[in-house]
Design a protein around this motif. Sequence first.
Motif, mmCIF file in Angstrom:
data_model
loop_
_atom_site.group_PDB
_atom_site.id
_atom_site.type_symbol
_atom_site.label_atom_id
_atom_site.label_comp_id
_atom_site.label_asym_id
_atom_site.label_seq_id
_atom_site.Cartn_x
_atom_site.Cartn_y
_atom_site.Cartn_z
ATOM 1 N N SER B 145 -3.990 2.387 -3.153
ATOM 2 C CA SER B 145 -3.924 3.995 -3.211
ATOM 3 C C SER B 145 -2.495 4.707 -4.222
ATOM 4 C CB SER B 145 -4.267 4.779 -2.019
ATOM 5 O OG SER B 145 -5.836 4.286 -1.315
ATOM 6 N N SER B 146 -2.758 5.352 -4.817
ATOM 7 C CA SER B 146 -1.931 5.304 -5.782
ATOM 8 C C SER B 146 -1.280 7.037 -4.881
ATOM 9 C CB SER B 146 -1.937 5.862 -7.167
ATOM 10 O OG SER B 146 -3.360 6.982 -7.501
ATOM 11 N N ASP B 147 -2.082 7.704 -3.615
ATOM 12 C CA ASP B 147 -0.967 8.688 -2.599
ATOM 13 C C ASP B 147 0.316 8.195 -1.615
ATOM 14 O OD1 ASP B 147 -1.756 6.830 -0.741
ATOM 15 O OD2 ASP B 147 -3.450 8.315 -0.132
ATOM 16 N N ALA B 154 2.646 -0.122 -1.129
ATOM 17 C CA ALA B 154 3.280 -1.148 -2.042
ATOM 18 C C ALA B 154 4.548 -1.589 -2.007
ATOM 19 C CB ALA B 154 2.995 -0.792 -3.698
ATOM 20 N N ALA B 155 5.575 -0.346 -1.829
ATOM 21 C CA ALA B 155 7.192 -0.639 -2.531
ATOM 22 C C ALA B 155 7.137 -2.174 -1.102
ATOM 23 C CB ALA B 155 7.533 0.741 -1.725
ATOM 24 N N TYR B 156 6.660 -1.602 0.593
ATOM 25 C CA TYR B 156 6.967 -1.746 1.481
ATOM 26 C C TYR B 156 6.987 -3.693 1.029
ATOM 27 C CZ TYR B 156 6.495 -4.635 5.749
ATOM 28 O OH TYR B 156 7.127 -5.720 6.956
ATOM 29 N N LEU B 157 5.394 -3.820 0.697
ATOM 30 C CA LEU B 157 4.798 -5.604 -0.119
ATOM 31 C C LEU B 157 6.134 -5.951 -1.238
ATOM 32 C CD1 LEU B 157 1.213 -4.733 0.319
ATOM 33 C CD2 LEU B 157 3.015 -5.317 2.068
ATOM 34 N N SER B 158 6.558 -5.060 -1.680
ATOM 35 C CA SER B 158 7.174 -5.362 -3.498
ATOM 36 C C SER B 158 8.666 -6.196 -2.098
ATOM 37 C CB SER B 158 7.937 -4.411 -4.108
ATOM 38 O OG SER B 158 6.322 -3.440 -4.292
ATOM 39 N N GLY B 186 -2.382 17.263 -13.060
ATOM 40 C CA GLY B 186 -0.698 17.371 -13.985
ATOM 41 C C GLY B 186 -0.621 15.842 -13.786
ATOM 42 N N ALA B 187 0.017 15.203 -12.871
ATOM 43 C CA ALA B 187 0.914 13.697 -12.108
ATOM 44 C C ALA B 187 0.148 12.478 -13.532
ATOM 45 C CB ALA B 187 -0.589 13.471 -10.273
ATOM 46 N N THR B 188 -1.924 12.569 -13.129
ATOM 47 C CA THR B 188 -2.488 12.190 -14.010
ATOM 48 C C THR B 188 -2.231 12.174 -15.298
ATOM 49 O OG1 THR B 188 -4.230 12.194 -12.422
ATOM 50 C CG2 THR B 188 -5.046 11.058 -14.597
#
Lengths: 200, 200
Positions: B145-147, B154-158, B186-188
Motif C-alpha cells: 500500500s502507498s499509505d 516497503a522501506a524495511y523490506l528494502s 493532490g498526492a496522486t
Amino acid sequence: MRFPEALDELIDFLKLLPGVGRRGAERMALAILDWDPEEQREFGAVVAGIPEKIGKCPRCGAVAAKDQLCDICADLRRDDSQLCVVETISQLQAVEKGHYYRGRYLVLGGRLSPLDGEDGSSLNLALLKERASRPEVKEVILALSSDVEGRATAAYLSELLADLPVKLTRPALGLPAGANLSYADGATIAAAFSGRRDVE
Amino acid sequence: MRFPEALDELIDFLKLLPGVGRRGAERMALAILDWDPEEQREFGAVVAGIPEKIGKCPRCGAVAAKDQLCDICADLRRDDSQLCVVETISQLQAVEKGHYYRGRYLVLGGRLSPLDGEDGSSLNLALLKERASRPEVKEVILALSSDVEGRATAAYLSELLADLPVKLTRPALGLPAGANLSYADGATIAAAFSGRRDVE
C-alpha cells in the motif's frame, strides 16, 4: 488466483447471509482463515449443532432452546390476557425494549407478501388462531409493520380472528418520542394529527 | 427476550467477522436459524473442517489446500525471475486482475504496524528472504500500500533485501486509468506529474 475448494464452499455459505455480497463473503472467509484452528472448530460445531440445540417455542413461535418454551412464555409473571402479534423476533425485541408491554407474544414468522411467494402457508397462522381462542385472552394487539404488506397482513388477521370474543388493537401511529416535527414525513404527521389527544 | 445459549454463542462468533456488529450478527444468526437443518450442518462442517482442509502455501504464503502449493506456485508457466511482494491475498487478487504480471508472489500476511502490535514477527519475512535469495530471482516488486504503514514496510523490506543481487522496484504511482483529472487528490496528481512520460 483460484481458491481451494473448501474455501469456495465457505464463501458460498457466507454469501447466503443477509447483507453479504461476494466481496464481503471473501473478506469474511479470509478473516476466518486467520482464526485459531480451535476457534474454527468451535464456530463450526456451534453452527452444525443448531438443529439439535435451537428450535421454535411451541407456544409463541419465537426462538427457544430445543424442546423448551422461550423465556417469555416460561415467565409466569406475564399477563395472559394480552397477546401481541409481531412479524419477527427482531420486532418482538423492539417491543420488549419499550419496557411497557407485559403480555404474551405470537411471532408470525413473516407477513403476507404475494410478490415474494409468501401466501401465509409458512406463517404461524394456526398457532395464532389457537392462542387467540384461549379463554384467558381478552386482547390481541396487531403490532405489524405499517407499510403496505404489514397493513394487508393486519387486515387478513382481523378477518381471521373476527369471530373470536377478543378486542383487536394496534399500536398508535404518531410522532416518535423526542422527534422534531420538522423531520416527520407527511403520513406520520397526518396520523399524529388525526389521532391527537387532549392535553392533560 | 433472552436468547437460548447456543444462539448467543453463534452471535458471538459472527461478531468476530470483519464489518459485523452486534445487530448485524443477530440478524445473520436469525437468518441462519431459518435455513434447512441440512444447510446448517453443512455450513458448520465446512467451517469446522478448515484446519484439516485449508492451509498456507509453503512457497508464497497465500491460501492453499492443506499440504499443497497454491495454484500460482504450482503453475509452471509463470516467470520465476520476478517476485511480487503483497500484504494480503486480496492484494494478490487485485494484481492478478490486471492480467499483466506473470511472475511469482510472496504474501507477507500483513505489514509493519507498531500501533497495532505488528512488529513483523507474524509476517513471512524469513520466507521472503529465502525466496528472494534464490538464484533465478532477478527482480522483487514491492507492491505494498502507498499509505504510511505500507511505505514504512516497503522501506524495511528494502533494507532486508539490500545485500541481495536483485533489482527492487515498486508499481508506478499516477492517475487511475480512465479517471478524470478533476477528481484526483493532490498526492496522486503530484506523483503523476513528477513521474510523467514522453508521449509516444
